[in-house]
Scaffold this active site. Sequence first.
Site, mmCIF file in Angstrom:
data_model
loop_
_atom_site.group_PDB
_atom_site.id
_atom_site.type_symbol
_atom_site.label_atom_id
_atom_site.label_comp_id
_atom_site.label_asym_id
_atom_site.label_seq_id
_atom_site.Cartn_x
_atom_site.Cartn_y
_atom_site.Cartn_z
ATOM 1 N N GLN A 49 -5.557 -3.582 3.970
ATOM 2 C CA GLN A 49 -4.413 -2.962 4.643
ATOM 3 C C GLN A 49 -3.463 -2.396 3.591
ATOM 4 O OE1 GLN A 49 -4.661 -2.740 7.974
ATOM 5 N NE2 GLN A 49 -6.589 -3.784 7.580
ATOM 6 N N GLY A 50 -2.812 -1.300 3.922
ATOM 7 C CA GLY A 50 -1.860 -0.698 2.994
ATOM 8 C C GLY A 50 -2.430 0.493 2.258
ATOM 9 N N CYS A 51 -3.656 0.870 2.595
ATOM 10 C CA CYS A 51 -4.290 2.039 1.994
ATOM 11 C C CYS A 51 -4.338 3.152 3.033
ATOM 12 C CB CYS A 51 -5.712 1.723 1.534
ATOM 13 S SG CYS A 51 -5.807 0.466 0.253
ATOM 14 N N GLN A 52 -4.101 4.384 2.586
ATOM 15 C CA GLN A 52 -4.199 5.527 3.485
ATOM 16 C C GLN A 52 -5.633 5.718 3.956
ATOM 17 O OE1 GLN A 52 -2.762 9.088 1.602
ATOM 18 N NE2 GLN A 52 -1.236 9.417 3.181
ATOM 19 N N SER A 53 -6.569 5.539 3.053
ATOM 20 C CA SER A 53 -7.987 5.681 3.355
ATOM 21 C C SER A 53 -8.529 4.350 3.851
ATOM 22 C CB SER A 53 -8.750 6.083 2.088
ATOM 23 O OG SER A 53 -8.138 7.179 1.470
#
Length: 138
Positions: A49-53
């Site tokens: 979690q916390g990634c754009q991808s």
Amino acid sequence: MALLPDKEKLLRNFLRCANWEEKYLYIIELGQRLPELRDEDKSPQNSIQGCQSQVWIVMRQNAQGIIELQGDSDAAIVKGLIAVVIILYDQMTPQDIVNFDVRPWFEKMALTQHLTPSRSQGLEAMIRAIRAKAAALS
């Protein structure tokens, strides 16, 4: 599938790059060297979690207590960043991972200063997730 370099060779290769574009291409190449992640490993518990991808990182501990990391992403540059992180944590125990500070390595490679804020946040999310999983195992 070509093998990933060790930490020192990774740093040397980064320092040989003449500009950020070459570093970017090298990061993408590293991502292409990662083995395919099995579909069953692309699960919510391995999602970062916390990634754009979309990012998945799988952590397993072998019989010798060494952590083995695998990862994948739907974005080429992010997959390359996963490869960089895997290289930095290679052959470490859970406690080694918890104690190891990757930031000096990123500074030596001049990595984070050239990433977009969202990529930098995603990279930090990967590091936090790996350290948290390692802490739970140590």
